[in-house]
Design a protein around this motif. Structure first.
Motif, PDB file in Angstrom:
ATOM      1  N   ASN A   3       0.828  -1.223  -0.063  1.00 26.05           N
ATOM      2  CA  ASN A   3      -0.035   0.104  -0.149  1.00 26.05           C
ATOM      3  C   ASN A   3       0.982   1.271  -0.161  1.00 26.05           C
ATOM      4  OD1 ASN A   3       0.741  -0.868   2.529  1.00 26.05           O
ATOM      5  ND2 ASN A   3      -1.063   0.319   3.766  1.00 26.05           N
ATOM      6  N   VAL A  22      -4.610   5.086   0.401  1.00 23.86           N
ATOM      7  CA  VAL A  22      -4.658   3.461  -0.045  1.00 23.86           C
ATOM      8  C   VAL A  22      -5.157   2.795   1.337  1.00 23.86           C
ATOM      9  CG1 VAL A  22      -3.326   1.774  -0.773  1.00 23.86           C
ATOM     10  CG2 VAL A  22      -2.797   4.035  -1.639  1.00 23.86           C
ATOM     11  N   VAL A  24      -6.413  -1.522   2.189  1.00 26.95           N
ATOM     12  CA  VAL A  24      -6.317  -2.847   1.631  1.00 26.95           C
ATOM     13  C   VAL A  24      -7.215  -3.767   2.405  1.00 26.95           C
ATOM     14  CG1 VAL A  24      -4.557  -4.823   1.413  1.00 26.95           C
ATOM     15  CG2 VAL A  24      -3.916  -2.298   1.584  1.00 26.95           C
ATOM     16  N   TYR A  33      -6.660  -3.559  -3.124  1.00 24.55           N
ATOM     17  CA  TYR A  33      -6.213  -2.404  -2.817  1.00 24.55           C
ATOM     18  C   TYR A  33      -7.316  -1.096  -3.314  1.00 24.55           C
ATOM     19  CZ  TYR A  33      -1.808  -4.218  -1.554  1.00 24.55           C
ATOM     20  OH  TYR A  33      -0.945  -5.013  -0.791  1.00 24.55           O
ATOM     21  N   ALA A  71      -3.513  -9.579  -6.334  1.00 31.26           N
ATOM     22  CA  ALA A  71      -3.766  -8.374  -6.084  1.00 31.26           C
ATOM     23  C   ALA A  71      -4.619  -7.481  -6.789  1.00 31.26           C
ATOM     24  CB  ALA A  71      -2.705  -7.479  -5.724  1.00 31.26           C
ATOM     25  N   LEU A  73      -6.240  -3.641  -7.988  1.00 33.82           N
ATOM     26  CA  LEU A  73      -6.167  -2.204  -7.628  1.00 33.82           C
ATOM     27  C   LEU A  73      -7.510  -1.776  -8.337  1.00 33.82           C
ATOM     28  CD1 LEU A  73      -4.844   0.370  -6.759  1.00 33.82           C
ATOM     29  CD2 LEU A  73      -3.779   0.395  -8.688  1.00 33.82           C
TER      30      LEU A  73
END
Length: 79
Positions: A3, A22, A24, A33, A71, A73
């Motif tokens: 992050n 940011v 998480v 994220y 992950a 985003l």
């Protein structure tokens, strides 16, 4: 850790780095994220034809894969 990485990149793209946040969420299969920026900076983070956003996602995916995780985003308009 990641992050901070996402925040570092975003803060260098925007005009109001103090408004970059940011968060998480640790899901079972992946890390989610959420990048929040001010309304005026949203276009700078996304970039022309989404190039900046795509580049950040590629970097995040590569770094998280080295840690054995997936992950995602998500870029959000905050204010």
């Amino acid at each position: 850790m990641l992050n901070d990485f996402v925040a570092f990149i975003a803060k260098h793209l925007v005009e109001k780095p103090e408004e970059v946040e940011v968060t998480v969420e640790d899901k079972d299969e992946y890390l989610h994220y959420k990048l929040s920026v001010s309304t005026g900076d949203l276009g700078r983070v996304i970039g022309k034809e989404g190039r900046n956003a795509r580049a950040m996602r590629v970097l995040l995916t590569a770094v998280s894969a080295r840690q054995g995780r997936k992950a995602i985003l998500e870029i959000q308009e905050d204010r």
